[in-house]
Design an enzyme around this catalytic site. Sequence first.
Site, mmCIF file in Angstrom:
data_model
loop_
_atom_site.group_PDB
_atom_site.id
_atom_site.type_symbol
_atom_site.label_atom_id
_atom_site.label_comp_id
_atom_site.label_asym_id
_atom_site.label_seq_id
_atom_site.Cartn_x
_atom_site.Cartn_y
_atom_site.Cartn_z
ATOM 1 N N ASP A 170 0.893 -1.143 0.000
ATOM 2 C CA ASP A 170 0.000 0.000 0.000
ATOM 3 C C ASP A 170 0.936 1.198 0.000
ATOM 4 O O ASP A 170 1.531 1.522 1.030
ATOM 5 C CB ASP A 170 -0.892 0.012 1.230
ATOM 6 C CG ASP A 170 -1.925 1.116 1.119
ATOM 7 O OD1 ASP A 170 -1.533 2.269 0.809
ATOM 8 O OD2 ASP A 170 -3.114 0.844 1.315
ATOM 9 N N HIS A 171 1.118 1.821 -1.148
ATOM 10 C CA HIS A 171 2.226 2.782 -1.243
ATOM 11 C C HIS A 171 2.003 4.004 -0.355
ATOM 12 O O HIS A 171 2.949 4.720 -0.055
ATOM 13 C CB HIS A 171 2.525 3.145 -2.699
ATOM 14 C CG HIS A 171 1.601 4.151 -3.310
ATOM 15 N ND1 HIS A 171 0.360 3.829 -3.769
ATOM 16 C CD2 HIS A 171 1.736 5.478 -3.537
ATOM 17 C CE1 HIS A 171 -0.230 4.917 -4.262
ATOM 18 N NE2 HIS A 171 0.593 5.937 -4.132
ATOM 19 N N HIS A 182 -5.669 2.846 0.731
ATOM 20 C CA HIS A 182 -4.915 4.016 1.183
ATOM 21 C C HIS A 182 -5.611 4.793 2.309
ATOM 22 O O HIS A 182 -4.999 5.136 3.314
ATOM 23 C CB HIS A 182 -4.669 4.981 0.022
ATOM 24 C CG HIS A 182 -4.081 4.334 -1.197
ATOM 25 N ND1 HIS A 182 -3.166 3.315 -1.127
ATOM 26 C CD2 HIS A 182 -4.275 4.558 -2.521
ATOM 27 C CE1 HIS A 182 -2.818 2.949 -2.357
ATOM 28 N NE2 HIS A 182 -3.478 3.686 -3.214
#
Length: 498
Positions: free
Chosen positions: A182-183, A246
């Site tokens: 999950d950047h 996110h």
Amino acid sequence: HRAEPCTVVIFGATGDLTNRKLIPALYNVAVEGDLPPQFKVVGFARRDKSDDVFRKELEEGNRKNSRQGHNDELWASFSQSIHYHRSEFEDLDGYKALADLLNKFDEERGAPANRLFYLASAPEAFKPILEMLRAAGLNQGVGGKWARVVCEKPFGKDLKSARALNETVAATFEEKDTYRIDHYLGKETAQNIMVLRFANALFEPNWNSRYIDHVQITCAENLGMEGGRGGYYDTAGALRDMVQNHLFQLLSLVAMEPPTDLSADSVRDEKVKVIRALRPLVGPEAVGANIIRAQYTAGSVDGVPRVGYRQEDRVNPESQTEAYVALRLFIDTWRWQGVPFYIRVGKQLPKKATEISVHFKRPPQVPFATARLPGSSENTLVIRIQPDEGIALRILAKQPGQALSMQQVKMDFRYSSSFGKASPEAYERLLLDAMAGDATLFARRDEVESAWKFIDELENAWHKSDTPPPMCEYPAGSWGPKEADDLLRQDGREWRTL
Ligand code: BG6
């Protein structure tokens, strides 16, 4: 922790993510001198191409996307570590040939290396890739070295598909060797939320329903469906594309209890409790009352005309997919009883900005009988995730002069001026963490599944009920539909102006 020597195999290596994010991230890690010695990357994809052609394509991508610019000499040496391997994702022979290639690299090194398999392909290919890795025995490390898998998003499209994918992953790699990206967790400012909360005596004592009125999380983008993204996006929508992963991660970091230590599992134990404690919204009525979905109509962003969502390339002209969503959520724990968390996220909004604002309650009494409080007078702590990373605190101050009148003023911390250097890109941090065996900033199986469980009910109300809540509209370039403003107005609140 340190990244350990390894070979990274990227599946779907001719895609946009590899070109725009992964290779520039590895290049920048190399520039910083943090890449482990004897490092190699193998791009695995369907199209036929030579190492040289592949390197040339990546070089162009790096010129455009590298955070610290592109240096020909550094690139020349870094790019020697990049190789290309052509195969279908379903073809076992292609994986056997990959094993031979990796063994050949090991022989050249004189010792076996660790292996990191990065799934950056279209999501339909995740399952066959995992099955083939297992069939070819590549899921086992050789000579006492590790083999790990990194899974890009989307991790499923609902609870059922996420569970099925988790089963396939679990049949191939142990959970400790599984890294779900999950950047947003790799963003420096997201990591700073824990430091802000748990390393500063000033905030944690106030971080609860006694002092906090409500919390807002905004994630705005000034883009639409450029670059053919409409094809994927129209099957997902804002809720699946951004909220399930996110935004829920940011919410967890803001609302979690202090972890007992900073190990991956302690942190993730606390984060998943937040998602499990979300008050369920079931059925079209409850969903309609708390969740607003919308599509943009034609408008203009930054003075540039934009088409409406349904007119976008690769979007169904009758699409029922939301490009914007606003949510009012409650977390049923002692700490957060009665505190609404408002989240909004959308495409074609006026600017790109992600921020969390914590709005404190007003003092019980202001002892200046004659002074009127200005309109927006609450103490607000604003955590800017991007851009202009930093933290601002808004407080009331006396205006200079004879009369006692007050005005809101801002104390501001900016990453760029306080630290004098740009933060690493999220993917730099996350790739290094995966190479070092630190899963703290990756989503655990139960986090992903709990999030989907909550999201599924909302999707059901929208797409499986006879009386679905309406699809609202907003002109491209505006701050979303008026129904989202009404959502807060009903509570006597308003969205923060960004
Ligand atoms: C991705 C979404 O995960 O995040 C995209 O699929 C979105 O739709 C992107 O544009 C936003 O990431 P960032 O880092 O630019 O905020």
